[in-house]
Design a protein around this motif. Structure first.
Motif, PDB file in Angstrom:
ATOM      1  N   ARG A  45      23.537  81.535 -29.325  1.00  0.00           N
ATOM      2  CA  ARG A  45      22.190  80.986 -29.571  1.00  0.00           C
ATOM      3  C   ARG A  45      22.270  79.561 -30.098  1.00  0.00           C
ATOM      4  O   ARG A  45      21.389  78.751 -29.824  1.00  0.00           O
ATOM      5  CB  ARG A  45      21.434  81.886 -30.540  1.00  0.00           C
ATOM      6  CG  ARG A  45      21.111  83.243 -29.938  1.00  0.00           C
ATOM      7  CD  ARG A  45      20.490  84.169 -30.934  1.00  0.00           C
ATOM      8  NE  ARG A  45      20.375  85.509 -30.355  1.00  0.00           N
ATOM      9  CZ  ARG A  45      20.141  86.594 -31.059  1.00  0.00           C
ATOM     10  NH1 ARG A  45      19.985  86.516 -32.370  1.00  0.00           N
ATOM     11  NH2 ARG A  45      20.052  87.765 -30.473  1.00  0.00           N
ATOM     12  N   TYR A  47      24.752  77.386 -29.270  1.00  0.00           N
ATOM     13  CA  TYR A  47      25.116  76.576 -28.106  1.00  0.00           C
ATOM     14  C   TYR A  47      23.936  76.372 -27.162  1.00  0.00           C
ATOM     15  O   TYR A  47      23.787  75.313 -26.561  1.00  0.00           O
ATOM     16  CB  TYR A  47      26.281  77.201 -27.340  1.00  0.00           C
ATOM     17  CG  TYR A  47      27.576  77.221 -28.114  1.00  0.00           C
ATOM     18  CD1 TYR A  47      28.027  76.098 -28.799  1.00  0.00           C
ATOM     19  CD2 TYR A  47      28.357  78.368 -28.167  1.00  0.00           C
ATOM     20  CE1 TYR A  47      29.206  76.112 -29.509  1.00  0.00           C
ATOM     21  CE2 TYR A  47      29.544  78.389 -28.874  1.00  0.00           C
ATOM     22  CZ  TYR A  47      29.966  77.261 -29.539  1.00  0.00           C
ATOM     23  OH  TYR A  47      31.142  77.284 -30.249  1.00  0.00           O
ATOM     24  N   SER A  48      23.075  77.379 -27.027  1.00  0.00           N
ATOM     25  CA  SER A  48      21.929  77.257 -26.123  1.00  0.00           C
ATOM     26  C   SER A  48      20.801  76.424 -26.736  1.00  0.00           C
ATOM     27  O   SER A  48      19.869  76.048 -26.046  1.00  0.00           O
ATOM     28  CB  SER A  48      21.404  78.641 -25.735  1.00  0.00           C
ATOM     29  OG  SER A  48      20.807  79.266 -26.862  1.00  0.00           O
ATOM     30  N   GLY A  49      20.868  76.167 -28.050  1.00  0.00           N
ATOM     31  CA  GLY A  49      19.839  75.367 -28.708  1.00  0.00           C
ATOM     32  C   GLY A  49      18.692  76.170 -29.279  1.00  0.00           C
ATOM     33  O   GLY A  49      17.759  75.604 -29.844  1.00  0.00           O
ATOM     34  N   HIS A  50      18.729  77.504 -29.168  1.00  0.00           N
ATOM     35  CA  HIS A  50      17.657  78.330 -29.715  1.00  0.00           C
ATOM     36  C   HIS A  50      17.748  78.470 -31.236  1.00  0.00           C
ATOM     37  O   HIS A  50      16.745  78.575 -31.911  1.00  0.00           O
ATOM     38  CB  HIS A  50      17.668  79.727 -29.075  1.00  0.00           C
ATOM     39  CG  HIS A  50      17.251  79.696 -27.642  1.00  0.00           C
ATOM     40  ND1 HIS A  50      18.160  79.740 -26.615  1.00  0.00           N
ATOM     41  CD2 HIS A  50      16.033  79.579 -27.072  1.00  0.00           C
ATOM     42  CE1 HIS A  50      17.522  79.678 -25.465  1.00  0.00           C
ATOM     43  NE2 HIS A  50      16.220  79.565 -25.713  1.00  0.00           N
ATOM     44  N   CYS A  52      18.597  76.697 -34.569  1.00  0.00           N
ATOM     45  CA  CYS A  52      18.724  75.321 -35.053  1.00  0.00           C
ATOM     46  C   CYS A  52      19.065  75.235 -36.534  1.00  0.00           C
ATOM     47  O   CYS A  52      19.179  74.147 -37.086  1.00  0.00           O
ATOM     48  CB  CYS A  52      17.426  74.561 -34.823  1.00  0.00           C
ATOM     49  SG  CYS A  52      16.906  74.582 -33.110  1.00  0.00           S
ATOM     50  N   PHE A  82      29.449  72.147 -34.408  1.00  0.00           N
ATOM     51  CA  PHE A  82      28.121  71.545 -34.424  1.00  0.00           C
ATOM     52  C   PHE A  82      28.074  70.438 -35.462  1.00  0.00           C
ATOM     53  O   PHE A  82      28.860  70.417 -36.404  1.00  0.00           O
ATOM     54  CB  PHE A  82      27.006  72.577 -34.638  1.00  0.00           C
ATOM     55  CG  PHE A  82      27.000  73.274 -35.967  1.00  0.00           C
ATOM     56  CD1 PHE A  82      26.373  72.713 -37.069  1.00  0.00           C
ATOM     57  CD2 PHE A  82      27.580  74.528 -36.111  1.00  0.00           C
ATOM     58  CE1 PHE A  82      26.329  73.369 -38.291  1.00  0.00           C
ATOM     59  CE2 PHE A  82      27.543  75.195 -37.314  1.00  0.00           C
ATOM     60  CZ  PHE A  82      26.923  74.618 -38.413  1.00  0.00           C
ATOM     61  N   LYS A 104      14.129  79.515 -35.155  1.00  0.00           N
ATOM     62  CA  LYS A 104      15.167  78.575 -35.567  1.00  0.00           C
ATOM     63  C   LYS A 104      16.221  79.248 -36.439  1.00  0.00           C
ATOM     64  O   LYS A 104      17.384  78.878 -36.401  1.00  0.00           O
ATOM     65  CB  LYS A 104      14.552  77.390 -36.313  1.00  0.00           C
ATOM     66  CG  LYS A 104      13.826  76.440 -35.401  1.00  0.00           C
ATOM     67  CD  LYS A 104      13.359  75.215 -36.144  1.00  0.00           C
ATOM     68  CE  LYS A 104      12.669  74.263 -35.188  1.00  0.00           C
ATOM     69  NZ  LYS A 104      12.217  73.053 -35.855  1.00  0.00           N
ATOM     70  N   LYS A 136      22.194  69.669 -35.727  1.00  0.00           N
ATOM     71  CA  LYS A 136      21.727  68.576 -34.878  1.00  0.00           C
ATOM     72  C   LYS A 136      22.072  68.831 -33.415  1.00  0.00           C
ATOM     73  O   LYS A 136      21.206  68.816 -32.557  1.00  0.00           O
ATOM     74  CB  LYS A 136      22.365  67.257 -35.321  1.00  0.00           C
ATOM     75  CG  LYS A 136      21.861  66.730 -36.636  1.00  0.00           C
ATOM     76  CD  LYS A 136      22.540  65.408 -36.929  1.00  0.00           C
ATOM     77  CE  LYS A 136      22.102  64.830 -38.247  1.00  0.00           C
ATOM     78  NZ  LYS A 136      22.828  63.597 -38.549  1.00  0.00           N
ATOM     79  N   ARG A 137      23.365  69.022 -33.133  1.00  0.00           N
ATOM     80  CA  ARG A 137      23.858  69.238 -31.774  1.00  0.00           C
ATOM     81  C   ARG A 137      25.059  70.153 -31.837  1.00  0.00           C
ATOM     82  O   ARG A 137      25.858  70.060 -32.759  1.00  0.00           O
ATOM     83  CB  ARG A 137      24.322  67.915 -31.168  1.00  0.00           C
ATOM     84  CG  ARG A 137      23.339  67.249 -30.285  1.00  0.00           C
ATOM     85  CD  ARG A 137      23.963  66.025 -29.597  1.00  0.00           C
ATOM     86  NE  ARG A 137      24.593  65.090 -30.525  1.00  0.00           N
ATOM     87  CZ  ARG A 137      23.987  64.051 -31.073  1.00  0.00           C
ATOM     88  NH1 ARG A 137      22.736  63.819 -30.794  1.00  0.00           N
ATOM     89  NH2 ARG A 137      24.617  63.251 -31.879  1.00  0.00           N
ATOM     90  N   HIS A 139      28.508  71.632 -29.667  1.00  0.00           N
ATOM     91  CA  HIS A 139      29.443  71.295 -28.602  1.00  0.00           C
ATOM     92  C   HIS A 139      30.396  72.466 -28.397  1.00  0.00           C
ATOM     93  O   HIS A 139      31.027  72.914 -29.342  1.00  0.00           O
ATOM     94  CB  HIS A 139      30.249  70.038 -28.961  1.00  0.00           C
ATOM     95  CG  HIS A 139      29.400  68.888 -29.377  1.00  0.00           C
ATOM     96  ND1 HIS A 139      28.884  67.996 -28.476  1.00  0.00           N
ATOM     97  CD2 HIS A 139      28.950  68.510 -30.598  1.00  0.00           C
ATOM     98  CE1 HIS A 139      28.167  67.098 -29.134  1.00  0.00           C
ATOM     99  NE2 HIS A 139      28.190  67.387 -30.417  1.00  0.00           N
TER     100      HIS A 139
END
Length: 164
Positions: A45, A47-50, A52, A82, A104, A136-137, A139
């Motif tokens: 979740r 990695y997929s951006g769900h 946060c 991340f 989030k 934030k992001r 990887h």
């Protein structure tokens, strides 16, 4: 453990010294990274951006540059990292729900009233206050086995320390 004359203390592995030293300098290297143990479903979740926000009972006392994601059993490997953002003070589930929402925090939506969503979050996270670390992001990397057994929650590591 025996002590006194004639007994030698066992040498400590570098990773243990890193964990105990915290964010201070260890030798000439500065610890600016951390390894977080995360269940596979939550890592996906992230990695997929769900998802946060990463939630922890304890949080780093100083900012970290990179948070390595160690996926727990059955994967048992570092699968990515991340970029952490703000580290929020400990909050109860009600404050987390109000500040961030369940999507989030958990990476999924919960149907129902606010009270039902709150009960579902308490069931998933427990009733103790949790620190929120914004993501934030994320990887993904090729999975890497660790030579060490990471902490159940998280631990500091050196930026130059090799994970494989």
């Amino acid at each position: 453990m025996p002590s006194g004359p004639g007994t030698k203390a066992k040498p400590r592995p570098d990773w243990l010294a890193c964990r105990e030293a915290g964010p201070r300098a260890f030798g000439r290297k500065i610890m600016t990274d951390a390894i977080f143990s995360i269940k596979h479903r939550y890592a996906e979740r992230i990695y997929s951006g769900h998802k946060c926000v990463e939630l922890r009972r304890t949080a780093p006392k100083t900012p970290i540059e990179r948070a390595w994601i160690y996926e727990t059993a059955p994967v048992k490997k570092v699968t990515g990292w991340f970029e952490p953002g703000l580290i929020y003070p400990a909050m109860d589930c009600e404050a987390l729900l109000e500040s961030f929402g369940e999507e989030k925090c958990l990476g999924m939506q919960i149907a129902g009233t606010k009270e039902e969503r709150l009960l579902a979050m308490i069931e998933a996270l427990g009733d103790k206050p949790l620190h929120a670390i914004s993501i934030k992001r994320a990887h993904r990397i090729s999975p890497v086995e660790l030579r060490i057994r990471p902490q159940q929650s998280w631990m500091y590591c050196m930026k130059t320390e090799k994970l494989g």
